[in-house]
Design a protein around this motif. Structure first.
Motif, PDB file in Angstrom:
ATOM      1  N   ARG A 105      35.924 -23.897  83.081  1.00 38.17           N
ATOM      2  CA  ARG A 105      35.832 -22.967  81.955  1.00 38.17           C
ATOM      3  C   ARG A 105      35.981 -23.696  80.613  1.00 38.17           C
ATOM      4  N   THR A 106      36.935 -24.591  80.501  1.00 41.37           N
ATOM      5  CA  THR A 106      37.170 -25.295  79.247  1.00 41.37           C
ATOM      6  C   THR A 106      35.986 -26.190  78.879  1.00 41.37           C
ATOM      7  N   ALA A 107      35.424 -26.885  79.852  1.00 45.57           N
ATOM      8  CA  ALA A 107      34.269 -27.750  79.574  1.00 45.57           C
ATOM      9  C   ALA A 107      33.063 -26.916  79.143  1.00 45.57           C
ATOM     10  N   LEU A 108      32.867 -25.768  79.780  1.00 54.27           N
ATOM     11  CA  LEU A 108      31.774 -24.886  79.379  1.00 54.27           C
ATOM     12  C   LEU A 108      32.012 -24.349  77.968  1.00 54.27           C
ATOM     13  N   ARG A 113      33.816 -19.944  67.442  1.00 51.54           N
ATOM     14  CA  ARG A 113      34.762 -19.815  68.564  1.00 51.54           C
ATOM     15  C   ARG A 113      34.576 -18.519  69.337  1.00 51.54           C
ATOM     16  N   HIS A 114      34.449 -17.423  68.604  1.00 54.26           N
ATOM     17  CA  HIS A 114      34.347 -16.122  69.263  1.00 54.26           C
ATOM     18  C   HIS A 114      33.022 -15.983  70.010  1.00 54.26           C
ATOM     19  N   GLU A 115      31.967 -16.430  69.380  1.00 50.99           N
ATOM     20  CA  GLU A 115      30.666 -16.382  70.039  1.00 50.99           C
ATOM     21  C   GLU A 115      30.643 -17.310  71.253  1.00 50.99           C
ATOM     22  N   ALA A 116      31.286 -18.476  71.148  1.00 55.42           N
ATOM     23  CA  ALA A 116      31.363 -19.401  72.276  1.00 55.42           C
ATOM     24  C   ALA A 116      32.134 -18.775  73.433  1.00 55.42           C
ATOM     25  N   ASP A 117      33.219 -18.084  73.116  1.00 57.69           N
ATOM     26  CA  ASP A 117      34.003 -17.427  74.158  1.00 57.69           C
ATOM     27  C   ASP A 117      33.168 -16.349  74.844  1.00 57.69           C
ATOM     28  N   ASP A 118      32.428 -15.561  74.058  1.00 56.64           N
ATOM     29  CA  ASP A 118      31.550 -14.542  74.631  1.00 56.64           C
ATOM     30  C   ASP A 118      30.460 -15.172  75.489  1.00 56.64           C
ATOM     31  N   LEU A 119      29.914 -16.280  75.012  1.00 58.66           N
ATOM     32  CA  LEU A 119      28.862 -16.978  75.743  1.00 58.66           C
ATOM     33  C   LEU A 119      29.374 -17.490  77.088  1.00 58.66           C
ATOM     34  N   TYR A 159      23.872 -25.093  87.882  1.00 55.64           N
ATOM     35  CA  TYR A 159      23.525 -23.680  87.727  1.00 55.64           C
ATOM     36  C   TYR A 159      24.268 -23.076  86.535  1.00 55.64           C
ATOM     37  N   ALA A 160      25.540 -23.398  86.394  1.00 59.08           N
ATOM     38  CA  ALA A 160      26.343 -22.872  85.288  1.00 59.08           C
ATOM     39  C   ALA A 160      25.856 -23.428  83.952  1.00 59.08           C
ATOM     40  N   ARG A 161      25.563 -24.707  83.895  1.00 62.67           N
ATOM     41  CA  ARG A 161      25.092 -25.326  82.658  1.00 62.67           C
ATOM     42  C   ARG A 161      23.750 -24.729  82.234  1.00 62.67           C
ATOM     43  N   LYS A 162      22.853 -24.571  83.201  1.00 65.18           N
ATOM     44  CA  LYS A 162      21.549 -23.990  82.890  1.00 65.18           C
ATOM     45  C   LYS A 162      21.702 -22.536  82.444  1.00 65.18           C
ATOM     46  N   THR A 163      22.572 -21.800  83.098  1.00 66.26           N
ATOM     47  CA  THR A 163      22.820 -20.411  82.715  1.00 66.26           C
ATOM     48  C   THR A 163      23.393 -20.338  81.309  1.00 66.26           C
ATOM     49  N   LEU A 164      24.312 -21.242  80.966  1.00 69.94           N
ATOM     50  CA  LEU A 164      24.902 -21.277  79.628  1.00 69.94           C
ATOM     51  C   LEU A 164      23.828 -21.499  78.566  1.00 69.94           C
ATOM     52  N   VAL A 165      22.994 -22.495  78.768  1.00 69.73           N
ATOM     53  CA  VAL A 165      21.955 -22.823  77.787  1.00 69.73           C
ATOM     54  C   VAL A 165      20.928 -21.705  77.692  1.00 69.73           C
TER      55      VAL A 165
END
Length: 162
Positions: free
Chosen positions: A17-20, A31-37, A61-67
């Motif tokens: 979670r922290t790395a993402l 920060r807030h948008e990153a937390d929501d993302l 999968y998580a990295r691709k989903t994040l981007v």
């Protein structure tokens, strides 16, 4: 009762979670948008893991989903509009000239795809091939986004440092 797959998903969420969040913060700069993302990404990862069964590479999968979630959010019309009570007469000057703040501000002015490419290439330390696969684009496109993004960052930083 949790299955082994559920346990693996929850362990991944706890561990990564922290790395993402760091990557999300570099992508969006807030920060807030990153937390929501990250929250949206992790929900998609958990639901995707349950829907598809065992995921071979949950990190990718998580990295691709994040981007993809970040880029999709930038396409939405409501993200382009910001309401203000009173418009400022002129742009304010940055109060802090710390290099990290300047780089993040310059990064925020890039297009979403250029920012995603630069974060994946230089923050996540992915190769051109891995970045192209993750973003679903050709390697030459990744290279051109990297070159243009770095040129824009250099130009922004040159203006800020002068």
């Amino acid at each position: 009762m949790r299955t082994d797959d559920d346990a693996a998903l929850y362990a991944f969420v706890e561990d990564r979670r922290t790395a993402l969040y760091r990557s999300a913060y570099l992508l969006c700069g807030d920060r807030h948008e990153a937390d929501d993302l990250v929250q949206t990404t992790l929900v998609k990862v958990v639901l995707g893991g349950r829907r598809h069964g065992r995921l071979d590479n949950i990190e990718a999968y998580a990295r691709k989903t994040l981007v993809n979630t970040f880029i999709a959010g930038r396409r939405r019309f409501w993200r382009r509009e910001q309401a203000y009570g009173e418009l400022p007469d002129h742009a304010g000057t940055p109060a802090d000239t710390d290099t990290g703040l300047m780089v993040r501000a310059a990064l925020a002015r890039l297009t979403a795809r250029q920012r995603a490419v630069l974060v994946l290439r230089y923050w996540e330390d992915l190769s051109v091939e891995a970045t192209a696969e993750l973003l679903g684009m050709r390697e030459n496109t990744v290279k051109s986004h990297t070159a243009r993004g770095l040129a824009a960052l250099r130009a922004e930083m040159a203006e800020e440092l002068v």
